[in-house]
Write a protein that holds these residues in place. Sequence first.
Motif, PDB file in Angstrom:
ATOM      1  N   PRO A 108     -14.196  14.429  20.898  1.00  0.00           N
ATOM      2  CA  PRO A 108     -14.558  13.147  20.272  1.00  0.00           C
ATOM      3  C   PRO A 108     -16.045  12.983  19.987  1.00  0.00           C
ATOM      4  O   PRO A 108     -16.419  12.482  18.930  1.00  0.00           O
ATOM      5  N   THR A 109     -16.889  13.401  20.924  1.00  0.00           N
ATOM      6  CA  THR A 109     -18.317  13.144  20.734  1.00  0.00           C
ATOM      7  C   THR A 109     -18.827  13.817  19.466  1.00  0.00           C
ATOM      8  O   THR A 109     -19.474  13.184  18.621  1.00  0.00           O
ATOM      9  N   VAL A 163     -16.663  12.514  16.144  1.00  0.00           N
ATOM     10  CA  VAL A 163     -16.968  11.144  15.715  1.00  0.00           C
ATOM     11  C   VAL A 163     -18.384  11.062  15.158  1.00  0.00           C
ATOM     12  O   VAL A 163     -18.647  10.367  14.176  1.00  0.00           O
ATOM     13  N   ILE A 208      -5.824   8.061  20.890  1.00  0.00           N
ATOM     14  CA  ILE A 208      -6.624   6.868  20.616  1.00  0.00           C
ATOM     15  C   ILE A 208      -7.820   7.159  19.716  1.00  0.00           C
ATOM     16  O   ILE A 208      -8.491   6.231  19.288  1.00  0.00           O
ATOM     17  N   LEU A 209      -8.056   8.418  19.397  1.00  0.00           N
ATOM     18  CA  LEU A 209      -9.112   8.702  18.413  1.00  0.00           C
ATOM     19  C   LEU A 209      -8.747   8.107  17.052  1.00  0.00           C
ATOM     20  O   LEU A 209      -9.633   7.824  16.238  1.00  0.00           O
ATOM     21  N   MET A 214      -7.644   5.169  16.610  1.00  0.00           N
ATOM     22  CA  MET A 214      -8.230   3.825  16.639  1.00  0.00           C
ATOM     23  C   MET A 214      -9.729   3.887  16.385  1.00  0.00           C
ATOM     24  O   MET A 214     -10.304   3.063  15.665  1.00  0.00           O
ATOM     25  N   GLY A 215     -10.370   4.864  17.008  1.00  0.00           N
ATOM     26  CA  GLY A 215     -11.822   4.982  16.882  1.00  0.00           C
ATOM     27  C   GLY A 215     -12.256   5.270  15.457  1.00  0.00           C
ATOM     28  O   GLY A 215     -13.225   4.690  14.962  1.00  0.00           O
ATOM     29  N   ASN A 259     -11.243  -1.268  16.978  1.00  0.00           N
ATOM     30  CA  ASN A 259     -12.524  -1.949  17.164  1.00  0.00           C
ATOM     31  C   ASN A 259     -13.406  -1.668  15.945  1.00  0.00           C
ATOM     32  O   ASN A 259     -13.776  -0.514  15.717  1.00  0.00           O
ATOM     33  N   PRO A 260     -13.721  -2.687  15.156  1.00  0.00           N
ATOM     34  CA  PRO A 260     -14.585  -2.441  13.995  1.00  0.00           C
ATOM     35  C   PRO A 260     -15.915  -1.821  14.421  1.00  0.00           C
ATOM     36  O   PRO A 260     -16.482  -2.195  15.448  1.00  0.00           O
ATOM     37  N   ARG A 261     -16.390  -0.846  13.606  1.00  0.00           N
ATOM     38  CA  ARG A 261     -17.652  -0.165  13.922  1.00  0.00           C
ATOM     39  C   ARG A 261     -18.644  -0.446  12.792  1.00  0.00           C
ATOM     40  O   ARG A 261     -18.759   0.326  11.847  1.00  0.00           O
ATOM     41  N   SER A 301     -17.231   3.616  23.748  1.00  0.00           N
ATOM     42  CA  SER A 301     -16.577   4.921  23.900  1.00  0.00           C
ATOM     43  C   SER A 301     -16.654   5.669  22.583  1.00  0.00           C
ATOM     44  O   SER A 301     -16.500   5.079  21.520  1.00  0.00           O
ATOM     45  N   PRO A 302     -16.876   6.994  22.634  1.00  0.00           N
ATOM     46  CA  PRO A 302     -16.864   7.741  21.376  1.00  0.00           C
ATOM     47  C   PRO A 302     -15.490   7.709  20.709  1.00  0.00           C
ATOM     48  O   PRO A 302     -15.377   7.863  19.507  1.00  0.00           O
ATOM     49  N   MET A 303     -14.463   7.483  21.506  1.00  0.00           N
ATOM     50  CA  MET A 303     -13.108   7.506  20.954  1.00  0.00           C
ATOM     51  C   MET A 303     -12.730   6.201  20.289  1.00  0.00           C
ATOM     52  O   MET A 303     -12.103   6.182  19.236  1.00  0.00           O
ATOM     53  N   THR A 304     -13.081   5.099  20.938  1.00  0.00           N
ATOM     54  CA  THR A 304     -12.603   3.811  20.427  1.00  0.00           C
ATOM     55  C   THR A 304     -13.714   2.910  19.924  1.00  0.00           C
ATOM     56  O   THR A 304     -13.443   1.822  19.425  1.00  0.00           O
ATOM     57  N   GLY A 305     -14.955   3.318  20.076  1.00  0.00           N
ATOM     58  CA  GLY A 305     -16.058   2.518  19.577  1.00  0.00           C
ATOM     59  C   GLY A 305     -16.536   1.480  20.569  1.00  0.00           C
ATOM     60  O   GLY A 305     -16.304   1.600  21.778  1.00  0.00           O
ATOM     61  N   ALA A 306     -17.190   0.457  20.049  1.00  0.00           N
ATOM     62  CA  ALA A 306     -17.795  -0.572  20.893  1.00  0.00           C
ATOM     63  C   ALA A 306     -16.921  -1.820  20.897  1.00  0.00           C
ATOM     64  O   ALA A 306     -16.273  -2.138  19.909  1.00  0.00           O
TER      65      ALA A 306
END
Lengths: 426, 260
Positions: free
Chosen positions: A243-244, A247, A276-277, A279-280, A308-310, B115-120
Amino acid sequence: MGYAALTADQRRESLASFDQVWTTVRDKHWDTSLNGVDWAAVRDQLRPQVEKARTPAEVRSIISDMLSRLHQSHYAVIPGSVYHDLDSRSSSEADLNGANTSPDGTAGLDVRVIGDEAVVVSVDPNSSARELGVAPGWIVRRVGDEELIPVLRRIEGAYKGSTMRDMMLAHAVVSRLDGPISNPVEVEFQTARDKMVLLALNRRDFRGTPAKFGFLPEERVWIDTRLVAPDVDYIAFNLFLDPTALVSKFQESVRNCSGCAGIVVDLRGNPGGIGILAMGLAGYFIDKPDQKLGTMYMRDLPLKFVVNPRPPVFEGKLAVLIDGLSASTSEIFAGGMQDLNRARIFGSRSAGAALPSMIERLPDGDGFQYAAASYKSESGKVLEGVGVTPDEPIALTRAALLAGRDPVLDAAIRWIQQSPKGNQTQ
Amino acid sequence: MRRRFILTGAAALMAAFGLMAQTTVTEVPPAAAKPVLPTADTVLQRYVDATGGKTAYDAVKTRVSSGTFTLTGKGITGSIQSYQAAPAKSYTVVDIEGVGKQEDGNDGKTVWELSPMTGARIKTGTEAAAELRTSALDTYSNWKNYYKSAEVVGSENVGDKSCWKLVLTPNQGEPETNWFDKSTGFLLRESATMDTPMGKIPVQADYSDYRKTGDLTLPFKLSQTVAGQEFEFGLTKIETNVDIPATRFNLPAEIVALQK
């Protein structure tokens, strides 16, 4: 015509296999009511039939009958012989001692089975295949000393009607092409001009950065980003892992194209990874809070896949490309974004393996596939065993590949450039 | 010591691989005579006294914990660093191999996770209230600041330890259940339901390996079950009243961006 009865060992293994399947469903099915089926009664009715069965095929049929009582997808018995077809290296792989300790590498070819032909869809620019002139649209006829047509026919039979057909067929071909780096693989191709050529392809390291996640074998993860038109960004990656790094590169690509008309996320061939990636990554395209891609229903509780909006969120159009090899997290992402009307989906139906449908080996050598949870996308659609249906279905053809075109990507770019910017998915 | 180090994202992450496990509370068979139950005040005071006393708790202004993280049976490991400052500021980072840093914290007002996976995400409502409550350094020594009621509801075993079972109702949120060892007074188990955007997620935390550190005796091992997944935190060091830079509890840029 009579058959010899199973040996004592075979009978014991058959009963153990039946019991393993029955117990696994009882203990791991996400719905404790087992879809309303009286599971104990099913065992009482069918187990005596296993005791009397005369052939492994008969045993398999009885276990399949038991699973069919659930009336649910992704419960299947896979004949042990299929494992050979799905995963075997060509017979030229073994060295003189019958073993090869060389690390595995890739021949640099990606393949899809179109009709009943294994067609090359991409060739790694750094591969010996590219150096030898192999091109998209060529057909793989033979790997080592093994003709592919009988192999593909057997798998076609085993997965007839299954959404996982495309995935299993492609896997059968690629698993034969890949293998020990020290061994070149001899492949017979049918070229663009339909001539047969025999080439020895050197294998090289798999593309990407090594990524480790728990007990999963180490995987290589790559991400490819580029502009495919002046105002259209393209992002493709092979797995939802690491993920790191993933993303970070995904974010960089999205942010660098914040003023673009659209972004294409290419999930063709992507089998998923960390759930869950989805979602990210969706957070880069969804600006409203509390939006869900879907819900996973485990035995004990439902888990909503909330985005979660980024910020700053990308406001242009989003096209997602899928095919029969897009599975699991790819389907969660594509199906959810489709339901939220945030993305238009192009390509062909996904693999319908939106969940960890697990496969265990049974004592008799067969495989047993089962789903450990249920997942519904936001609109309530069950993806498992069904897949994501594209808004714009586009079949891949050999002719398009030979012409150097990618009709799925072309359609996505056309949609982004032609549709009004304010109308995001129509 | 009462940080649950809850990783909701990680729970969902593992659920995606469908491997679930469950732990259960063993109920003591009903005795012939109903036991006389102590008051909640008595049990909670016993815990505070057994772990150092109210004066020692009140003297703690900061705490820094570090150790390891394991997702039981899945081959996933990592490290944990946790910072707490009175009255209830916190910052925790769990660095998981193959996943990256899962951070959460609060500056006394804004409760967040990254989290890098789900964001803030900024936590609100009962979820934020629970985070602030469990971040406090004096949750039990001043329990009436955080809970509106507490009641001993019975006697149950946790493993082979006979415990008093308490139900604590927080000022905001659903009741939590605690099990206190009758012989040592230690908190052995906590059960609660997290109200998160992903849904109401049951959490069970088992505390063990109590050791004296400074003037307090604290658990160095936490075993958690979240959404059927088992996690273990093995702390190697807990320090109290160490200097923590004031910036440690500042909100990350991603959280500040969400506030705009």
